[in-house]
Design an enzyme around this catalytic site. Structure first.
Site, PDB file in Angstrom:
ATOM      1  N   ASP A  15       0.834  -1.210   0.000  1.00 30.84           N
ATOM      2  CA  ASP A  15       0.000   0.000   0.000  1.00 30.84           C
ATOM      3  C   ASP A  15       0.867   1.258   0.000  1.00 30.84           C
ATOM      4  OD1 ASP A  15      -2.025  -1.952   0.451  1.00 30.84           O
ATOM      5  OD2 ASP A  15      -1.772  -1.725   2.612  1.00 30.84           O
ATOM      6  N   GLU A 195     -11.243  -0.765  -3.622  1.00 29.41           N
ATOM      7  CA  GLU A 195     -10.492  -0.200  -2.508  1.00 29.41           C
ATOM      8  C   GLU A 195      -9.253   0.529  -3.040  1.00 29.41           C
ATOM      9  OE1 GLU A 195      -9.415  -3.637  -0.164  1.00 29.41           O
ATOM     10  OE2 GLU A 195      -7.635  -4.041  -1.381  1.00 29.41           O
TER      11      GLU A 195
END
Length: 327
Positions: A15, A195
């Site tokens: 991420d 997401e």
């Protein structure tokens, strides 16, 4: 001139988020594979981030709502201060199979975010009491916007993407508007998710990339597009790509690319895609704690319509770990 990017740019940080500041530094953060802290490092070049000193600027609480699974921090600059947006879960849900994350904000008034005090500004409340994560912000026409992923128990799936305007860097001033939900075949493999949104404004357009499916080989990126003068809070302003725009590439041994962000080259001339991917598919143990999603970066091209062309994830040029040991 931008030097050739040596990948991975940082090992074992999923991420990834990179913020290029006016001081000439790239500031990097990402999910630590133990999920117990928020880390930050900086360097003058993307290639130097891997060896840059990393500091933990915040640790999870011993108990309560900020005590488990610290995910996907992002560092942003707003109103002359630094802000980190991240998701955290309470310790009350660790014995079952569900996640119960909420989104939180840290603030630092120092010029250098590696120094000074990070103050907890609390939860960003969306009006929905469900699983929420992966917040990002952007500024457009003198307004601050918030984009994030959240579950709606009335919609099949684990998370949809929402947008709202902000009153200040930790408070929404408009109600959430859903922009997309997992519905296409490439968004619903393993898990039904939209997401990891990331915003790019260029060529009189606003682009929101996002990731779909489970975080293994099926993980990939989609894109939403709006004209920059459209009402961004109107779902009808956005067009959703029906096909993924960035996905696994076996010939380059890159699997599950996604949860991206955008930055720019050192000379400011090129847009750079930053993302994570693994270079093997055989995972040992719980995939959540398999640490080898490496942070990566590559230049974006543009087509004649002014839309980004992401191409394929490029092969590794640096050594990467092949075991589940956390570095």
């Amino acid at each position: 001139m931008q030097k050739e990017i040596m990948n991975p740019i940082v090992l074992q940080r999923a991420d990834p988020f990179v913020y290029k500041h006016s001081d000439g530094y790239y500031y990097f953060t990402g999910s630590h594979p133990i999920y117990d802290r928020i880390v930050l490092r900086r360097a003058k070049t993307l290639n130097d981030l891997n060896d840059a000193e990393e500091v933990a600027i915040w640790w999870k609480h011993e108990s309560g709502p900020l005590s488990e699974l610290i995910w996907a921090p992002e560092i942003h600059r707003a109103n002359g201060k630094w802000y980190i947006y991240f998701a955290a879960a309470p310790d009350t849900n660790i014995d079952d199979d569900t996640f119960n994350h909420r989104m939180y904000v840290l603030e630092n008034a120092s010029e250098n975010p590696m120094e000074g005090n990070w103050i907890e500004k609390g939860e960003v409340k969306t009006g929905m009491s469900t699983f929420a994560l992966d917040a990002t912000i952007f500024f457009h026409n003198d307004e601050q916007y918030y984009v994030w992923a959240q579950q709606d128990l009335n919609i099949k799936g684990h998370s949809n993407l929402y947008i709202a305007k902000m009153e200040n860097p930790w408070t929404l001033k408009t109600k959430p508007v859903m922009l997309t939900k997992p519905e296409l075949s490439w968004e619903i493999k393993g898990f039904w998710v939209n997401e990891g949104p990331a915003v790019l404004i260029k060529n009189e357009k606003v682009f929101i990339t996002y990731s779909g499916s489970a975080t293994g080989v099926d993980y990939c990126m989609g894109i939403l597009t709006a004209n920059e003068n459209d009402d961004l809070l109107n779902p009808n302003s956005w067009t959703k790509s029906q096909e993924p725009v960035f996905q696994s590439c076996s010939e380059n041994k890159q699997y599950g690319p996604g949860h991206n962000c955008f930055t720019e080259s050192e000379d400011g001339k090129d847009t750079i895609l930053v993302y994570h991917a693994r270079n093997y598919t055989h995972l040992v143990g719980d995939p959540l704690y398999e640490p080898n999603r490496q942070a990566r970066a590559q230049k974006i091209e543009w087509n004649e319509k002014g839309n980004p062309v992401f191409g394929k994830p490029v092969p590794d040029e640096r050594w990467t770990p092949q075991t589940p040991e956390v570095l």
